[in-house]
Design an enzyme around this catalytic site. Sequence first.
Site, mmCIF file in Angstrom:
data_model
loop_
_atom_site.group_PDB
_atom_site.id
_atom_site.type_symbol
_atom_site.label_atom_id
_atom_site.label_comp_id
_atom_site.label_asym_id
_atom_site.label_seq_id
_atom_site.Cartn_x
_atom_site.Cartn_y
_atom_site.Cartn_z
ATOM 1 N N HIS A 32 5.112 169.023 180.191
ATOM 2 C CA HIS A 32 6.386 168.650 179.691
ATOM 3 C C HIS A 32 6.691 168.912 178.232
ATOM 4 O O HIS A 32 7.764 168.908 177.491
ATOM 5 C CB HIS A 32 7.023 167.420 180.201
ATOM 6 C CG HIS A 32 6.908 167.168 181.551
ATOM 7 N ND1 HIS A 32 6.107 166.517 182.330
ATOM 8 C CD2 HIS A 32 7.481 167.741 182.718
ATOM 9 C CE1 HIS A 32 6.049 166.574 183.494
ATOM 10 N NE2 HIS A 32 6.873 167.330 183.880
ATOM 11 N N GLY B 89 18.881 160.097 174.595
ATOM 12 C CA GLY B 89 18.932 160.528 175.835
ATOM 13 C C GLY B 89 19.132 162.223 175.762
ATOM 14 O O GLY B 89 18.503 163.038 176.463
ATOM 15 N N VAL C 103 17.260 155.160 171.365
ATOM 16 C CA VAL C 103 18.460 154.928 170.661
ATOM 17 C C VAL C 103 19.645 155.688 171.690
ATOM 18 O O VAL C 103 19.747 156.823 171.714
ATOM 19 C CB VAL C 103 18.596 155.551 169.284
ATOM 20 C CG1 VAL C 103 17.725 154.805 168.342
ATOM 21 C CG2 VAL C 103 18.038 156.968 169.164
ATOM 22 N N GLY C 104 20.513 154.775 172.339
ATOM 23 C CA GLY C 104 21.292 155.374 173.353
ATOM 24 C C GLY C 104 22.693 154.569 173.430
ATOM 25 O O GLY C 104 23.129 154.067 172.447
ATOM 26 N N GLU D 113 17.708 153.845 181.433
ATOM 27 C CA GLU D 113 16.368 154.167 180.882
ATOM 28 C C GLU D 113 15.458 153.215 180.448
ATOM 29 O O GLU D 113 14.155 153.199 180.599
ATOM 30 C CB GLU D 113 16.588 155.361 179.824
ATOM 31 C CG GLU D 113 16.933 156.620 180.225
ATOM 32 C CD GLU D 113 18.571 156.470 180.280
ATOM 33 O OE1 GLU D 113 19.163 155.801 179.733
ATOM 34 O OE2 GLU D 113 19.035 157.583 180.868
ATOM 35 N N SER E 16 29.552 152.463 174.674
ATOM 36 C CA SER E 16 30.452 153.743 174.682
ATOM 37 C C SER E 16 31.408 153.685 175.780
ATOM 38 O O SER E 16 32.505 154.361 175.801
ATOM 39 C CB SER E 16 29.397 154.768 175.253
ATOM 40 O OG SER E 16 29.147 154.603 176.545
ATOM 41 N N ASP E 17 31.316 152.482 176.616
ATOM 42 C CA ASP E 17 32.658 152.096 177.563
ATOM 43 C C ASP E 17 32.373 150.780 177.827
ATOM 44 O O ASP E 17 31.513 150.162 177.803
ATOM 45 C CB ASP E 17 32.529 153.166 178.680
ATOM 46 C CG ASP E 17 31.046 153.303 179.357
ATOM 47 O OD1 ASP E 17 30.109 154.025 178.741
ATOM 48 O OD2 ASP E 17 31.068 152.611 180.433
HETATM 49 N N1 HPA Z 1 26.520 153.279 182.991
HETATM 50 C C1 HPA Z 1 25.384 153.670 183.002
HETATM 51 N N2 HPA Z 1 24.800 154.453 181.877
HETATM 52 C C2 HPA Z 1 25.719 154.160 180.830
HETATM 53 C C3 HPA Z 1 26.931 153.750 180.901
HETATM 54 C C4 HPA Z 1 27.614 153.262 182.246
HETATM 55 O O1 HPA Z 1 28.485 152.889 182.270
HETATM 56 N N3 HPA Z 1 27.378 153.972 179.611
HETATM 57 C C5 HPA Z 1 26.597 154.556 178.965
HETATM 58 N N4 HPA Z 1 25.547 154.665 179.775
#
Ligand code: HPA
Length: 236
Positions: A7, A23, A91-92, A184, A206-207
Site C-alpha cells: 500500500h 483521513g 488529525v481528524g 479510526e 465537525s457535527d
Molecule cells: N460519526 C462518525 N465519524 C465522524 C462523524 C460522525 O458523526 N463526524 C466526523 N467523523
Amino acid sequence: MGKYTPHIKSENIKIAETILLPGDPLRAKYIADNYLEDVVQFNAVRNMLGYTGTYKGKEISVMGTGMGMPSIGIYSWELINVFGVKNLIRVGSCGAMQKHLNLYDIIFAMGASTNSNYASQYNLPGTFAPIGSWKLLDKAKKVADERNIEVHVGNILSSDIFYNDDSEAASKWMKMGILGVEMEAAALYMNAARAGVNALCILTVSDHLLTKEETTPEERQTAFTKMMEIALELAE
Ligand code: HPA
C-alpha cells in the site's frame, strides 16, 4: 532502493519519524502544500497521498489514512513496522456527543473506546483500553495552553458504523461521558501500543449528534488551522 509494501511505495524517499495522519488524502496534500517546506511526495498508491518535508526545520511527514479502522490499521501498521515511524498523530474530525461541546471545538483523545473487533487479534484474556501516548498528549496540551487554544481531553468512540441501525447506540456511549465519535483512533492506538511507539488523535468537532448542527467548509477550515498549529509542533 525504495521500500515497498502493498500500500506504500516510497522511491528512496524517507518517511519521517513523526507523521500527521488526516483521513482525506487531499488534506494530506493541503497540509504539505501549505505548512511544509522542502516537500517531496512519497506515496500515490490508491491515491493515498503521502509527503515528507520540514516544519520549522524539523522533518515531518503527512499521509492520508482513508476512513475506518481497517484502512488506518493497514497504513499505520506499515508506517510503524516497515518504515520505522515513531510518532503518529491523527488529525481528524468527529461528531460531538456532549452538550458542553460546540462545533469547531478541539478534542484530544486520551482514550478511544470502540465497538470494533480490532483487539481480538491479540487474544487478550480481557478488554484492552486503547489510549493516546502521554508524551504526545502532554506536549500537545502544553502547546494549546501556550497559544490559549481551548481543548477538551477525554474519551472518544471509534466506531465501525457511520449509519447505525441501532438508534439507541449513541446515547449509551454518551452516558459514559464519551466526547465525540470518529472511526479510526482505536486501531491506531492499538497498533502503536503493540509496537511500542507513540500515537495521538486530535479532532475538531465537525457535527453535533445532540444539536444536529453541521459546519460549513469555510468554518471547518478555520478550526482545522487551529488543530494544525498544535499538531505541527509535535515534530521532533
Ligand atoms: N460519526 C462518525 N465519524 C465522524 C462523524 C460522525 O458523526 N463526524 C466526523 N467523523
